[in-house]
Design a protein around this motif. Structure first.
Motif, short mmCIF file in Angstrom:
data_model
loop_
_atom_site.label_atom_id
_atom_site.label_comp_id
_atom_site.label_asym_id
_atom_site.label_seq_id
_atom_site.Cartn_x
_atom_site.Cartn_y
_atom_site.Cartn_z
N PRO A 100 0.84 -1.21 0.00
CA PRO A 100 0.00 0.00 0.00
C PRO A 100 0.87 1.26 0.00
N VAL A 101 1.48 1.54 -1.17
CA VAL A 101 2.48 2.61 -1.28
C VAL A 101 1.92 3.94 -0.76
N ASP A 102 0.67 4.27 -1.12
CA ASP A 102 0.09 5.55 -0.69
C ASP A 102 0.05 5.67 0.84
N LEU A 103 -0.37 4.57 1.51
CA LEU A 103 -0.52 4.63 2.97
C LEU A 103 0.85 4.59 3.66
N ILE A 104 1.78 3.84 3.07
CA ILE A 104 3.14 3.80 3.66
C ILE A 104 3.78 5.18 3.52
#
Ligand SMILES: C[S@@+](CC[C@H](N)C(=O)[O-])C[C@H]1O[C@@H](n2cnc3c(N)ncnc32)[C@H](O)[C@@H]1O
Length: 385
Positions: free
Chosen positions: A325-329
């Motif tokens: 989850p690139v956006d959340l990381i």
């Protein structure tokens, strides 16, 4: 896009690519500062910001068109897969097209810089229109039946005329006048915090996605055609400076491994599934990507005003059926580097990905839907939006 940013204030795009955000900003009167590691893309985004007179440009392009009728040998003939007669049995360009392109290219060396770049852009666009392969996702794919339908010199000239006319119309329809801009070729990890660029009021950018996509590879023809690289060695040097979002270069190993709880869960899961990955360096690539993005977010924070905002367009990814989850990381990393998170907004869902799995039967592959999101940070807490 302008977020209350006033004309003359600085818009930063550290990953300018083909230059969409810089061009949009310049057309709104913002002072543009952009970075791009790929010299062809740096040239492309910089050229889109050039001020030039459309009628002078039309005159110059007619001169180039005439010159393309006198084909000249090109240094790329016989090099790699550029022309016929190589050991792979397939080639990107008919020799006559490459020679017509070369004739035009030699003439423009003498032209004034703003016209030279615009003419070079039209020439590269035209020669790429005559390429036997087209860009297809991550690679160049040969067109069906290309051997029997190769472009001719007159088709190349026709494409050059069309491309030049489109540029002249753009220059007339959306003139950019008196806007200071700077598109710097280089590695954003080094440039974002460097003293050579000023503070910025807004950053709108799309960093490389964590999808093992090497942008330098896909632009290989343009890099050579424009003389931006002259050997595979210089192409490798470009690759080594890219964000570590792919495994196509032997980049430096990452050292940090602590980027918040979501990262921790995800990387542990990927590492447990190493035998199902199509490349064993993927866990290191994921780790290195977040190390790079932390460097970027930290560097950006140092150059932010109190009312600065950053907008990052990113996509999630998946390896061996494990979602990253690139956006959340990145949202977590932003908070850890001094940013206030305003929003993570989903822009769209992308085709499900199951390609990043090996040794697993088609029927057992877990398909993971990917999403493209915008992650918005502010340098200070916003009381009202
Ligand atoms: C997702 S694309 C940007 C797309 C862009 N918004 C556009 O309009 O085309 C990411 C870009 O980052 C560039 N890039 C990769 N590593 C970089 C680095 N270390 N420094 C600067 N640019 C880099 C790539 O070459 C690519 O053009």
């Amino acid at each position: 896009m302008t977020e209350g940013v006033k004309p003359g204030e600085v818009l930063l795009d550290p990953f300018s690519g083909s230059g969409t955000a810089p061009l949009t900003g310049a057309l709104r009167g913002l002072q543009v500062c952009a970075f791009e590691v790929n010299p062809f893309l740096r040239f492309l985004s910089g050229t889109k910001l050039r001020e030039a007179n459309p009628s002078t440009f039309r005159k110059e392009s007619s001169r180039v068109l005439l010159e393309t009728e006198k084909p000249m040998p090109s240094l790329l003939e016989g090099y790699s897969t550029f022309t016929e007669g190589n050991r792979w049995g397939r080639w990107l360009f008919p020799k006559i097209v490459l020679r017509s392109f070369e004739a035009g290219r030699r003439l423009i060396i003498e032209a004034d810089v703003e016209y030279r770049d615009l003419l070079q852009l039209a020439l590269i666009g035209a020669v790429m229109d005559c390429c036997n392969a087209t860009r297809d996702g991550k690679c160049l794919r040969y067109k069906k039946g290309w051997e029997d339908s190769e472009a001719t010199a007159s088709q190349f000239r026709e494409r050059f005329e069309i491309r030049s006319e489109a540029i002249a119309c753009d220059l007339a329809a959306a003139p950019i006048t008196g806007i200071p801009y700077c598109v710097t070729e280089g590695d954003a990890r080094r440039l974002v915090a460097s003293s050579s660029h000023e503070k910025f009021r807004l950053c709108v950018t799309s960093p490389p996605y964590l999808n093992s996509f090497d942008y330098s590879d896909i632009y290989r023809p343009e890099l050579f055609l424009g003389g931006f690289v002259e050997s595979n060695k210089s192409l490798t040097n470009v690759r080594l400076k890219t964000i570590r979002s792919h495994v196509q270069a032997s980049w430096e190993r990452p050292t940090k491994d602590e980027f918040g709880t979501l990262y921790h869960d995800c990387i542990s899961n990927i590492r447990e599934n190493t035998e199902n990955l199509w490349d064993k360096r993927i866990p290191k690539m994921v780790q290195a990507y977040f190390e790079d993005m932390e460097t970027i977010l930290r560097g950006l924070r140092q150059k932010a005003y109190n009312d600065t905002s950053i907008w990052l367009v990113v996509s999630t990814s998946a390896y061996a059926g494990v979602e990253v989850p690139v956006d959340l990381i990145l949202a977590e990393i932003g908070l850890r580097t001094g940013w206030f998170l305003r929003e993570v907004g989903v822009l769209r869902y992308l085709r499900s990905s199951s390609q990043h799995v090996k040794h697993v039967d088609e029927k057992d592959r877990k398909s993971v839907p990917l999403r493209e999101s915008v992650v918005i940070f502010d340098a200070s807490k916003r009381l009202s939006i």
